[in-house]
Design an enzyme around this catalytic site. Sequence first.
Site, mmCIF file in Angstrom:
data_model
loop_
_atom_site.group_PDB
_atom_site.id
_atom_site.type_symbol
_atom_site.label_atom_id
_atom_site.label_comp_id
_atom_site.label_asym_id
_atom_site.label_seq_id
_atom_site.Cartn_x
_atom_site.Cartn_y
_atom_site.Cartn_z
ATOM 1 C CB SER A 1 -0.906 0.029 1.288
ATOM 2 O OG SER A 1 -1.728 -1.057 1.438
HETATM 3 N N1 SAH Z 1 -0.529 -4.373 3.709
HETATM 4 C C1 SAH Z 1 -0.021 -5.032 2.783
HETATM 5 C C2 SAH Z 1 -0.982 -5.529 1.711
HETATM 6 C C3 SAH Z 1 -0.434 -6.255 0.644
HETATM 7 S S1 SAH Z 1 -1.718 -6.418 -0.698
HETATM 8 C C4 SAH Z 1 1.400 -4.396 2.473
HETATM 9 O O1 SAH Z 1 1.216 -2.963 2.359
HETATM 10 O O2 SAH Z 1 2.287 -4.949 2.220
HETATM 11 C C5 SAH Z 1 -2.792 -7.419 0.082
HETATM 12 C C6 SAH Z 1 -2.386 -8.822 0.643
HETATM 13 O O3 SAH Z 1 -3.542 -9.542 0.621
HETATM 14 C C7 SAH Z 1 -1.552 -9.374 -0.681
HETATM 15 O O4 SAH Z 1 -0.434 -9.800 -0.129
HETATM 16 C C8 SAH Z 1 -2.395 -10.758 -0.878
HETATM 17 O O5 SAH Z 1 -1.648 -11.914 -1.275
HETATM 18 C C9 SAH Z 1 -3.135 -10.991 0.356
HETATM 19 N N2 SAH Z 1 -4.247 -11.658 0.451
HETATM 20 C C10 SAH Z 1 -5.482 -11.667 -0.376
HETATM 21 N N3 SAH Z 1 -6.357 -12.353 0.013
HETATM 22 C C11 SAH Z 1 -6.044 -13.039 1.013
HETATM 23 C C12 SAH Z 1 -6.459 -14.066 2.037
HETATM 24 N N4 SAH Z 1 -7.781 -14.680 1.998
HETATM 25 N N5 SAH Z 1 -5.809 -14.309 3.066
HETATM 26 C C13 SAH Z 1 -4.602 -13.989 3.383
HETATM 27 N N6 SAH Z 1 -4.048 -12.882 2.477
HETATM 28 C C14 SAH Z 1 -4.883 -12.579 1.557
#
Ligand code: SAH
Length: 229
Positions: A65
């Site tokens: 993000s």
């Molecule tokens: N806060 C993190 C956001 C990463 S993007 C950062 O800033 O690094 C969102 C993340 O959610 C991705 O890495 C994706 O793989 C994960 N994601 C999506 N669906 C998910 C689920 N059902 N369970 C666990 N992780 C999930």
Amino acid sequence: MERLWTGSRINKNKKMVEHLQSSGVIRSKKVAEVMETIDRALFVPEDASPYMDSPMQIGYNATISAPHMHATCLELLENHLKPGMHSLDVGSGTGYLTACFAIMVGPEGHAVGVEHIPELVESSLQNVQKSAAAPLLKAGSLVLHTGDGRLGWPEHSPYDAIHVGAAAPEIPQALIDQLKPGGRLVIPVGNIFQDLQVVDKNPDGSVSIRSETSVRYVPLTSREAQLRG
Ligand code: SAH
């Protein structure tokens, strides 16, 4: 040489934080402090511009993000990330926010991250190990698990703070169940049009929900659907 370079990087991270303060995104001293402590450059791919205020691809159809979104979520959760408290970061991705939560709740608290792409969990562990949160990982107050975050992580529940880093079609009941009375869940909800929702659990167990702002996150979904794109 190495020291000089490291010095200027930390300075740039500080500049990013100062910018978020002067633009009013960061209002709390605690949030500024934690974002200064956790250098964002350690969590983005090496060829990226770590301090630019935009999301970035991290592979596997996921993104880290933007700094202003990290700051917004930290601001919303600040009162629920006091020393000794329990936090859960669903879709922990790079591990950046889990590391920030871990610093805020400290060695007496618990900062749990759940991410469903095992390769991202592996690289997030390496990121955290390079960061100021490394001792908390070693001591076990910061943990990063591979799993479906829609189910939460019962082990350290109930949580004072839950953050979801991916947009859910609706709020998963397991996350509401694992929230402590007095606790707060911050979660993007929607498909194309998404709202960052703030869910507060009242002392009687009922919840109050409000929308903070419009957002654009990758979906909270199954691993297969995400990798399909
Ligand atoms: N806060 C993190 C956001 C990463 S993007 C950062 O800033 O690094 C969102 C993340 O959610 C991705 O890495 C994706 O793989 C994960 N994601 C999506 N669906 C998910 C689920 N059902 N369970 C666990 N992780 C999930």
